[in-house]
Design an enzyme around this catalytic site. Structure first.
Site, PDB file in Angstrom:
ATOM      1  N   TYR A 118       5.975 -34.663  86.333  1.00 40.98           N
ATOM      2  CA  TYR A 118       7.830 -34.266  86.226  1.00 40.98           C
ATOM      3  C   TYR A 118       8.631 -34.783  85.166  1.00 40.98           C
ATOM      4  CZ  TYR A 118      11.903 -34.225  88.090  1.00 40.98           C
ATOM      5  OH  TYR A 118      13.398 -33.776  88.840  1.00 40.98           O
ATOM      6  N   GLU A 206      14.887 -29.792  83.618  1.00 41.40           N
ATOM      7  CA  GLU A 206      13.762 -30.360  84.393  1.00 41.40           C
ATOM      8  C   GLU A 206      12.530 -29.215  84.369  1.00 41.40           C
ATOM      9  OE1 GLU A 206      13.554 -28.636  88.667  1.00 41.40           O
ATOM     10  OE2 GLU A 206      13.639 -31.100  89.421  1.00 41.40           O
TER      11      GLU A 206
END
Ligand code: GDP
Ligand code: MN
Length: 396
Positions: A118, A206
């Site tokens: 992530y 993101e």
């Protein structure tokens, strides 16, 4: 402003971020052609089909599918295009899928297991710094990781005045446990993502997951970008990226009239100038026993047209049982707003719900007079408390 995954990936690619080859498709036939072209270009035999909607969690809702050959591309594209995709982020009604991307599968099998990481960059308002967040636990359950094991989220703050320093990108990449070529690629990846974040004036970038492929390539498998609306004037070409079909139709109409509108679930529509006064007005509506149906800031330069546009938008909401207009006349004059209300009322025709108007500040008395003399079913209140009482009466 939100943009689609395929648009985000095009932008990131221009900043040197590695993304899978992709093609856009709005029909299964086009999807099949796209797959054939991808095979020509990349030799991939496996394809990934992904619904393009402004919401995450698509994998969990059936909006991300793997096709092992061209026939499967047709079948799966046929399933996804046109479906009402429900994900944890869409609400129960879901979102209609109008287009998909067909991508090369980058999870190719190899010597070592691919791993999902992530990575995001956003503004930490409390620190007045950008923050890079990363975790080895990337993939579809990152929200749970953040909640249950927050120590697994690495954070590195970047002072926007000096920008990302080389040691910081290295530090994050090391903390992700990478070594050798993967480490080198990750340092580049983080550097380019941050460059993109700053270059396009994003409020958030993101990437979840970032894939460490079996050959140590570091690839953005998913991409979510929020652009800062206040900086869009510096990126005129980004305006074309807006997809109005993904937004609430009333909010689109409002933004075209320069109104700051957010729809809510209550029964009292409100039209206010200034965000702070709008918040206070919503509190007051709650105190008087109502629930605000919306947040609507008509801005400092409210005139007859903006007032009318605001009225029309509020009236399209069937839950609205009363409208409260609360304007503080500073630069905007109360008599102008009052004329705007009277005019809008006449133009729109039959309005069956009570309208309570509170005008204070510049030319407040003239404004009140205009409303009283109009003979319309508009109640004029001077004090905030009077307005609250009128709302209470209107709701019984
Ligand atoms: P999201 O669910 O909306 O966040 O969509 P993602 O793009 O993150 O995809 C969800 C999941 O699908 C990922 O976490 C991956 O596990 C899987 N996935 C996405 N792209 C690929 C791909 O190219 N190949 C394979 N095998 N899986 C993928
Ligand atoms: Mn994702």
């Amino acid at each position: 402003m939100n943009i689609h995954e395929y648009q985000a990936k095009d932008i990131l690619k221009s900043y040197g971020v590695v993304v899978p080859a992709q093609k856009l498709a709005e029909t299964p036939e086009v999807a099949v052609n796209a797959a054939r072209q991808l095979f020509e270009e990349t030799k991939t035999a496996v394809f990934v089909l992904k619904a393009q909607i402004h919401a995450g969690g698509r994998g969990k809702g059936g909006g991300v599918k793997i096709a092992k050959n061209v026939e499967e591309v047709y079948q799966l594209a046929d399933q996804i295009i046109g479906m009402q995709l429900v994900t944890p982020q869409t609400g129960p009604e879901g979102k209609k899928v109008n287009k998909i991307i067909v991508s090369e599968d980058v999870y190719y099998p190899g010597a070592s297991e691919p791993s999902e990481i992530y990575l995001s960059v956003l503004l930490d308002r409390a620190k007045g710094c950008d923050v890079i967040m990363a975790s080895t636990e990337g993939g579809v359950d990152i929200e749970e990781v953040a909640e249950q094991t927050p120590e697994k989220i690495i954070k590195e703050w970047v002072d926007p005045k000096v920008g990302l320093q080389a040691y910081q990108a290295r530090k994050v990449a090391f903390a992700l446990g990478l070594e050798g070529l993967a480490l080198k690629n990750m340092i580049k990846f983080i550097t380019n993502i941050y460059k993109a974040y700053r270059g396009i004036d994003a409020s958030q970038v993101e990437i979840n997951p970032v894939l460490k492929a079996s050959d140590d390539a570091i690839i953005a498998v998913d991409a979510k970008i929020n652009l800062d609306d206040n900086a869009l004037y510096r990126h005129k070409d980004f305006i074309a990226l807006r997809d109005e079909s993904e937004e609430d139709p009333l909010e689109v109409e409002a933004s075209k009239s320069g109104l700051n509108y957010v729809k809510l679930d209550g029964n009292v529509g409100c039209m206010v100038n200034g965000a702070g006064l709008a918040m206070a007005t919503m509190d007051m509506i709650k105190l008087s026993g109502g629930e605000p149906a919306n947040f609507l800031d008509v801005g400092g330069g409210a005139n007859a047209q903006t007032v009318e546009a605001g009225f029309r938008i509020i009236l399209q909401d069937p839950n609205v049982k009363a409208i409260l207009i609360n304007i503080f006349g500073g630069i905007v004059r109360c008599d102008r707003v009052a004329s705007g209300v009277v005019e809008a009322y006449k133009n729109i025709g039959q309005i069956d719900i009570p309208i309570i108007v509170r005008l204070q500040g510049t030319n407040a008395e003239e404004g009140a007079k205009i409303i009283e003399e109009s003979g319309l079913r508009v109640v004029s209140a001077i004090l905030l408390k009077d307005a609250a009482d009128c709302v209470k009466e209107a709701l019984v």
